[in-house]
Design an enzyme around this catalytic site. Structure first.
Site, PDB file in Angstrom:
ATOM      1  CG  ASP A  67       0.229  -5.375   7.725  1.00 22.31           C
ATOM      2  OD1 ASP A  67      -0.901  -5.830   7.971  1.00 22.31           O
ATOM      3  OD2 ASP A  67       0.661  -5.209   6.582  1.00 22.31           O
ATOM      4  CG  ASN A 136       4.412  -0.673  -3.265  1.00 18.85           C
ATOM      5  OD1 ASN A 136       3.977  -1.765  -2.909  1.00 18.85           O
ATOM      6  ND2 ASN A 136       4.687   0.295  -2.425  1.00 18.85           N
ATOM      7  CG  HIS A 138       3.300  -3.304   0.018  1.00 19.84           C
ATOM      8  ND1 HIS A 138       2.818  -2.063   0.364  1.00 19.84           N
ATOM      9  CD2 HIS A 138       2.200  -4.092  -0.105  1.00 19.84           C
ATOM     10  CE1 HIS A 138       1.503  -2.114   0.446  1.00 19.84           C
ATOM     11  NE2 HIS A 138       1.114  -3.325   0.165  1.00 19.84           N
TER      12      HIS A 138
HETATM   13  P1  PGA Z   1      -5.200  -5.353  -1.408  1.00 25.89           P
HETATM   14  O1  PGA Z   1      -3.799  -5.004  -0.760  1.00 25.89           O
HETATM   15  O2  PGA Z   1      -5.505  -6.740  -1.020  1.00 25.89           O
HETATM   16  O3  PGA Z   1      -6.176  -4.372  -0.824  1.00 25.89           O
HETATM   17  O4  PGA Z   1      -5.044  -5.193  -2.878  1.00 25.89           O
HETATM   18  C1  PGA Z   1      -2.800  -5.938  -0.783  1.00 25.89           C
HETATM   19  C2  PGA Z   1      -1.550  -5.345  -0.147  1.00 25.89           C
HETATM   20  O5  PGA Z   1      -1.359  -4.136  -0.230  1.00 25.89           O
HETATM   21  O6  PGA Z   1      -0.760  -6.116   0.396  1.00 25.89           O
END
Ligand code: PGA
Length: 544
Positions: A67, A136, A138
């Protein structure tokens, strides 16, 4: 879903790097799906080191990132292009023209997404996709929603993601509100997927992932349809321990089982006396909360006497002020973390404890001798509850239909003859009838009759006590023989405080039952209920 649990973040990064390295070694021109965020940084450090030592070669590797924020300039230090250059691409021998990331500056984001999806397919599809997971649920920027858009698409970020990611920006207002992201279907097309989660902040979402079915509100659960997904967690993120709570009229026992089923913590509190159900539930939830702060608890099992309504999480018990008391909801609302709580009869919990971690038998019947007689039936390693949920109430087997009236409304129930309460009554009666006995003298000296009194008097050579005991073990043997005949279990386990008497209690029973079925004393003793409750929570909440 395969699960690998690592001791810490560094081990997690090494484990993930091993899998990526193996992919590259097997197919030097493989296509990797890459992720950003703080989670994969350790993995990228490991890959860099392996590349620099010559262990892996990125010369022909192609990468597609999950993304990119939208809109954002590639040279903005918050863009994912910038992140990838800094944390991986500039440090390894990958050909930058083989690294693809959605273009955050595209004039037509919809066309950009379409082209991106097409390009992945043209190159042959992703061999190994690396994923992090948002708090959350995702994956990529596929946010929780009623519907999940499947291919690469433009999406609006949720407030929770904006807040989580604001740590990288000056403030939350600077976080772009949109992103271009591979969709769930783009991700699921990958041949192999590794999902990484570390740190305590991910524990709750990992628990939900493991505990829930496929559910668009936790997008990561979509991975459950994929045949080759490995979740790699560190111990802080993996909610792998289970708390068992054994509620009794005198005290409440707590026990924590770790991933390898070791009892790593126990604690006992007195059941608040002359109390309301709320006071008791509060004492239990306060203690649970303290334990949850110390250990990564994934679920709670509660064992309680009385009648339970498993579906609604309610308990009614005569020796506690519980009358349809909502113990499950109370705990869930007050322990400060959203984890599953399950409820079971205390004797069934003790049976589960013994079956899995005590005597270890697949098909067994636990007989707990106490105020009444409790029973727990385990068949094939699982509790058998019956159609109404009350199977195992063996204390109410009738052994004399004209016999002693029982509180249940029937006559001649086994527990009226063979519970510890019954033994105490029989002891008292014998004393009245034999005022000169050693037994009576002992009671006068000690001031009270307990289940142990008769054993103490036998030790002093009292024939009256011996007679009481002989009759009591005959009653015990009648009921045990009945349940053996009905169930033909691998073993019968006798528990409850009186079982501490060990062979002195056991041998006469074995002699009188005259059966080949082994009859044994509880191994876990007072901890059986808490261990079994924790075990039950573990079995209910672990994805196989
Ligand atoms: P993070 O984010 O590795 O910074 O915890 C993971 C994500 O939001 O997919």
């Amino acid at each position: 879903m395969k699960i690998i649990i690592c001791d810490n973040y560094s081990e997690l990064s090494k484990k993930a790097a091993e899998i990526v390295a193996q992919q590259i070694q097997t197919k030097p021109n493989c296509i990797l799906g890459l992720a950003t965020g703080s989670t994969p940084i350790g993995l990228y450090d490991e890959l860099t080191a392996m590349n620099q030592s010559g262990e892996i070669d990125f010369k022909d590797v192609i990468s597609f990132n999950l993304d990119e924020y939208y809109p954002i300039a590639a040279d903005n230090d918050q863009s994912y292009r910038y992140f990838m250059q800094k944390n991986l691409f500039s440090r390894i021998n990958i050909n930058t023209s083989n690294t693809f990331i959605p273009n955050g500056e595209a004039a037509d984001p919809v066309a950009e997404c379409r082209e991106y999806e097409k390009k992945i397919a043209e190159k042959g599809g992703i061999d190994l996709q690396i994923l992090g997971i948002g708090q959350n649920g995702h994956i990529g920027f596929n946010e929780p929603d009623a519907n999940l858009n499947s291919d690469t698409h433009l999406t609006e970020l949720t407030q929770s993601t904006i807040e989580a990611n604001s740590r990288f920006f000056e403030n939350a207002d600077e976080v772009p509100t949109h992103a271009l992201t591979m969709g769930i279907s783009s991700i699921l097309k990958s041949k192999k997927i590794i999902l990484l989660a570390n740190g305590p902040k991910k524990r709750k979402v990992v628990a939900s992932l493991l505990d829930s079915g496929i559910n668009t509100n936790i997008p990561a659960t979509m991975l459950k349809v994929h045949p080759d997904v490995t979740l790699i967690c560190d111990r802080e993120a993996y909610p792998g321990m289970h708390l068992g709570i054994d509620i009794g009229g005198t005290d409440v026992k707590f026990g924590v089982l770790d991933l390898d089923n070791n009892l790593v913590y126990t604690e006992t509190i007195s059941t608040p006396k002359a109390s309301t159900d709320k006071n008791i539930m509060k004492a239990i939830s306060d203690k649970s909360k303290m334990i949850i702060e110390k250990f990564p608890i994934a679920g709670i099992g509660v064992g309680t006497p009385g009648l339970i309504d498993k579906k609604r999480g309610l308990v009614s018990a005569s020796n506690l002020p519980f009358d349809k008391s909502p113990i499950v909801d109370y705990l869930r609302q007050n322990i400060g973390i959203d984890i599953p709580v399950c409820l079971e009869n205390d004797a069934c919990c003790a049976a589960m404890g013994e079956a899995h971690l005590g005597v270890r038998a697949k098909n067994m019947l636990m007989v707990t001798l106490g105020t009444g007689i409790g029973g727990g039936i385990v068949i094939g390693g699982e509790i058998y509850s019956g159609s109404m949920g009350n199977a195992g109430e063996i204390g109410h087997i009738c052994i004399d239909h004209d016999g002693i009236a029982c509180a249940c409304g029937h006559n001649g129930c086994w527990e009226a003859y063979a519970s510890v309460t019954a033994l105490i009554n029989q002891t008292k009666k014998a004393c009245e009838e034999n005022p000169d006995s050693i037994l009576n003298k002992l009671i006068k000296d000690e001031g009270a009759v307990t289940g142990k009194t008769v054993f103490d008097a036998m030790d002093k050579g009292c024939p009256v006590a011996q007679k009481v005991f002989d009759k009591y073990t005959t009653y015990l043997a009648i009921g045990i023989r009945n349940v053996i005949v009905a169930f033909d279990p691998d073993t019968i386990v006798i528990g409850g405080g009186i079982s501490k008497e060990g062979e002195r209690l056991l041998n006469p029973i074995i002699e009188k039952v005259k059966s080949d079925t082994p009859i044994r004393i509880s191994i876990l003793q007072g901890n059986a209920g808490a261990i079994g409750a924790a075990m039950l929570s573990k079995l209910k909440n672990t994805v196989k």
